[in-house]
Scaffold this active site. Structure first.
Site: not given
Ligand code: B12
Ligand code: SF4
Ligand code: SF4
Length: 359
Positions: A137, A192, A198, A202, A244
């Site tokens: 993280d 999935c 999901c 949301c 959340c």
């Molecule tokens: C910034 C951040 C956030 C931001 C943005 C989240 C986001 N989705 O980017 C916010 C504050 C919203 C957030 C929320 C949460 N976070 Co956060 N967050 C981070 C952080 C610091 C960086 C994430 C990042 O780089 N995002 C940038 C984008 C590009 O990444 P991405 O969304 O994962 O995108 C990938 C997918 O989209 C995929 N992809 C691309 N194209 C496609 C197409 C398809 C069809 C699919 C399916 C996927 C896909 O590839 C992308 C790149 O790898 C990491 C820690 C870290 N250093 O990595 C923790 C991290 C991702 N968070 C974590 C957690 C636990 C959460 C929450 C559950 C916390 C909570 N309960 O509120 C929520 C979940 C929200 C969600 N649904 O994502 C964990 C996730 C663990 C896991 N099992 O995945 C991490 C890894 C922290 C950790 N080290 O454990 N987070």
């Molecule tokens: S709720 Fe979302 S992440 Fe979970 S199995 Fe269904 S599509 Fe995949």
């Molecule tokens: S963390 Fe909550 S608001 Fe963010 S994508 Fe998931 S359900 Fe939606």
């Protein structure tokens, strides 16, 4: 630091697994330390589209956070680890007062034991003469992307990494090292299928495409970021103060398989912060709030953002006839901070609206 030719044998992956298991880490695998090219493009693209909503973290410098060798110059491999945070039972919700809810991942500090376990393993690698640095993280590495490369799981439509047979309630971390561990990059196929629960579940429509989160709509970010909470999302905040879980709580895979991998936690014990007394928080000093919740990521470490969230929770969930709740809102309507005043006014109006439901 000795050169690799002088170095002793580095600990086996089995040895690393044994070391970290004691700290609750259940899954370990290895990725190569090459640049995460696809993720780099995704970060740049999402920034261009504004989907990061001003977030820094890994977005601050995508070229750095997608290159493990920026962290450890001669890195050869990345040992990736996952630690569960789901619990065997749910904490008891207090029956009196106005209580705000905390996301599961923040009930206690789940990152620290993950880091401690990884640091102990990293120390053994270092003792053998190799470089090893721990990230979890942290802004230096995109944790999900490196874990996906190491074959730990697949990207769910909710953007979380789901582990086969276990789901997504895991924190992720890694050791970037100059030791040449053999990568285990067998890709995990998508689990999935046709499910979209999901996306539908949301509360703010933040999952704008499978795996793509619009930061500006995601409650997890909205509750951390500075500034006013957009009016259109205040009701959706409901009783949340931090984090959340909805897109995971509706996920059939994580709900069904998560209980096979849980963390040992006394959910009703004093260390667990699953619920926060919103009125008490609003009556506390910044110092007290910071002492209790300072480990959470709150913009600028300014406790006013937690006060803001607590005001919205009171508006959404307090009994409209609760005098204590109205008294605290009244005090905040006269606060020096214009953002808190505006949220208190909103919360007061929301209580009135809830007191007279439309037929
Ligand atoms: C910034 C951040 C956030 C931001 C943005 C989240 C986001 N989705 O980017 C916010 C504050 C919203 C957030 C929320 C949460 N976070 Co956060 N967050 C981070 C952080 C610091 C960086 C994430 C990042 O780089 N995002 C940038 C984008 C590009 O990444 P991405 O969304 O994962 O995108 C990938 C997918 O989209 C995929 N992809 C691309 N194209 C496609 C197409 C398809 C069809 C699919 C399916 C996927 C896909 O590839 C992308 C790149 O790898 C990491 C820690 C870290 N250093 O990595 C923790 C991290 C991702 N968070 C974590 C957690 C636990 C959460 C929450 C559950 C916390 C909570 N309960 O509120 C929520 C979940 C929200 C969600 N649904 O994502 C964990 C996730 C663990 C896991 N099992 O995945 C991490 C890894 C922290 C950790 N080290 O454990 N987070
Ligand atoms: S709720 Fe979302 S992440 Fe979970 S199995 Fe269904 S599509 Fe995949
Ligand atoms: S963390 Fe909550 S608001 Fe963010 S994508 Fe998931 S359900 Fe939606």
């Amino acid at each position: 630091m000795t050169s690799p030719t002088e170095a002793a044998a580095f600990p086996s992956l089995a040895r690393i697994e044994d070391l970290v298991r004691e700290h609750g880490i259940s899954h370990v695998s290895v990725a190569s330390a090459d640049v995460l090219e696809d993720t780099r493009s995704v970060l740049h693209r999402r920034k261009e589209l504004g989907l990061h909503d001003g977030m820094q973290f890994t977005y601050r410098n995508p070229d750095r956070s997608t290159d493990p060798r920026r962290a450890v110059p001669d890195a050869r491999s990345v040992i990736v680890a996952a630690r569960p945070y789901l619990t065997d039972s749910e904490p008891t919700r207090p029956v009196t007062g106005v209580h705000a809810r905390v996301g599961r991942y923040a009930w206690v500090d789940h990152y620290e034991p993950l880091r401690v376990g990884l640091r102990i393993a990293a120390a053994e690698i270092q003792a053998a003469g190799y470089r090893a640095a721990v990230f979890a993280d942290d802004n230096s590495l995109v944790d999900r992307a490196i874990a996906q490369r190491a074959g730990l799981g697949w990207f769910g439509k909710n953007a979380n990494l789901l582990l086969p047979g276990a789901g997504s309630f895991f924190t992720l971390g890694s050791i970037v090292t100059s030791a040449p561990y053999e990568p285990n990059e067998a890709p995990v196929s998508d689990g999935c299928g046709t499910c979209v629960r999901c996306i539908d579940g949301c509360p703010t429509g933040a999952i704008v495409a499978p795996g793509v989160i619009d930061g500006a709509r995601c409650l997890s970010w909205i509750l951390q970021k500075p500034g006013p909470i957009p009016i259109e999302f205040r009701e959706a905040v409901h009783d949340r103060i931090y984090g959340c879980d909805d897109c995971q709580d509706v996920c059939p895979i994580s709900v069904r398989l998560g209980p096979r991998n849980t963390v040992d936690l006394d959910v009703d014990g004093p260390a667990v912060q699953a619920f926060v007394d919103a009125i008490e928080l609003l009556d506390s000093t910044d110092e007290t709030i910071e002492a209790r919740h300072g480990r959470w990521w709150i913009a600028g470490r300014e406790m006013r953002w937690l006060r803001r969230n607590a005001l919205v929770v009171i508006g959404n969930t307090a009994d409209p006839s609760d005098r204590e709740a109205r008294a605290v809102l009244d005090r905040y309507r006269a606060d020096d901070d214009p953002i808190l005043v505006e949220h208190a006014v909103w919360a007061f109006a929301r209580l009135d609206e809830r007191a007279t439901p439309t037929s």
